[in-house]
Scaffold this motif. Structure first.
Motif, short mmCIF file in Angstrom:
data_model
loop_
_atom_site.label_atom_id
_atom_site.label_comp_id
_atom_site.label_asym_id
_atom_site.label_seq_id
_atom_site.Cartn_x
_atom_site.Cartn_y
_atom_site.Cartn_z
N GLU A 45 87.96 84.34 56.62
CA GLU A 45 87.09 83.88 57.71
C GLU A 45 85.63 84.10 57.37
O GLU A 45 85.27 84.98 56.59
N PRO A 47 81.34 82.07 58.07
CA PRO A 47 80.61 80.83 58.35
C PRO A 47 80.73 79.85 57.20
O PRO A 47 81.00 80.22 56.05
N SER A 48 80.53 78.57 57.50
CA SER A 48 80.56 77.55 56.46
C SER A 48 79.49 77.85 55.42
O SER A 48 78.37 78.22 55.74
N ASP A 191 89.52 75.04 56.12
CA ASP A 191 89.01 74.55 57.42
C ASP A 191 90.12 74.45 58.47
O ASP A 191 90.25 73.44 59.17
N CYS A 222 89.10 79.86 57.68
CA CYS A 222 88.79 79.57 59.08
C CYS A 222 87.45 80.19 59.45
O CYS A 222 86.90 80.99 58.71
N SER A 223 86.93 79.80 60.60
CA SER A 223 85.68 80.40 61.09
C SER A 223 85.96 81.68 61.86
O SER A 223 85.15 82.61 61.88
N GLU A 224 87.13 81.76 62.48
CA GLU A 224 87.50 82.97 63.23
C GLU A 224 89.01 83.17 63.13
O GLU A 224 89.78 82.33 63.56
#
Length: 311
Positions: A45, A47-48, A191, A222-224
């Motif tokens: 996890e 940020p992009s 993603d 993933c982001s979270e």
């Protein structure tokens, strides 16, 4: 029955020890250390642009790390990258493993099954009668579709639905089904939660938990990440280039492509620097934290991806 049981997927343990990958302008990730047992759901996890995809590709033998070591299913990286690629499969990874929007769902499934049979089938399987081979191909497709929870009858035009007409969750299920046709020991998905509603995000994680529970180790960017997963976190660095960030998770992005997979453009880099982080040990209730000794950059990650032909 015995032969069929031997073919069933069994997860690959994933171990990283001080893993790091550097591009021409900086580190994509560094000091990544963790252990995941077979059948684990491991989440990357952050940020992009923080190096998540490079770590995913490095752990599946598609990018070459310059520092530290890793093992997947007992195969050392980077020395056995080709062997790791044979036991791992990519779900959706933008710029590397993508669905063709002009293809239908059925066309994607048939193509992947035929390629799988052509390149990894035994000599005995290739000598079967056409009707037997066709039945085996259908059975493998049905098994993968069921494991991915893809309901073909619920699609707008059934299996003749074009990829461009799929909802994002359906596309995730299709890309997962395509990967599972090869019965990999390790599945990697990028993603995972991008542009999903809360309900769809919950379904996506339910899907990946089910794949892991069935025996296949899963790596998901993933982001979270959900709290019940083995979490590896990539963090954006501070504005101070000498600052080092520590966390209970790691970060990644760099490159060596799999010759069997297409080379396509990379994610667009953002202006900030990134820091590779530390990771937990899946075998204990406590976590071991590694610390990066040098800052990593989005430029480093982007350059590493560019070397694979993705930028």
């Amino acid at each position: 029955m015995g032969a069929e049981a031997e073919e069933r997927p069994h997860g690959a343990a994933v171990v990283a020890d001080g893993l790091g990958l550097k591009g021409p302008r900086g580190w994509a990730f560094r000091e990544v250390t963790f252990r995941a047992e077979p059948g684990s759901l491991v989440t990357i996890e952050g940020p992009s642009g923080s190096g998540r995809t490079c770590l995913l590709l490095a752990l599946t033998g598609r990018m070459k790390a310059q520092e530290g070591s890793a093992e997947v299913g007992g195969l050392p990286l980077p020395r056995k990258m080709a062997a790791v690629r044979r036991i791992s499969a990519l779900g959706q990874v933008p710029g590397v493993s993508e669905l063709d929007p002009a293809f239908t769902v059925a066309e994607h499934l048939r193509e992947r099954a035929l390629l799988q049979r052509r390149y990894d089938g035994s000599v005995r399987a290739l000598l079967r009668r056409p009707a037997e081979r066709a039945a085996a191909t259908r059975a493998r497709i049905e098994e993968a579709v069921a494991a991915a929870g893809l309901d073909l009858s619920a699609l707008p035009k059934g299996e003749r639905t074009s990829v461009r007409d799929l909802e994002r969750l359906e596309a995730l299920r299709l890309s997962t089904a395509l990967a599972l046709i090869g019965r990999p020991r390790l599945l990697a998905v990028d993603d995972t939660d991008l542009k999903l509603s809360d309900a769809d995000r919950a379904e996506a994680w339910t899907l990946l938990r089910a794949v892991a529970a069935a025996g296949t180790t899963v790596l998901a960017v993933c982001s979270e990440a959900p709290e019940d997963t083995l979490r590896i976190t990539t963090l954006a660095a501070t504005t101070d280039p000498d600052a080092t960030e520590a966390a209970a998770e790691p970060d990644a992005e760099a490159a060596e492509p799999d010759g069997t997979e297409p080379k396509t453009p990379a994610e667009k880099p953002a202006p900030d620097a990134d820091t590779g982080t530390a990771t937990p040990d899946a075998t204990d209730t406590d976590t071991d934290t590694g610390t990066s000794t040098d800052h990593t950059t989005e430029e480093g990650a982007a350059d590493a991806l560019a070397e694979t032909g993705r930028a």
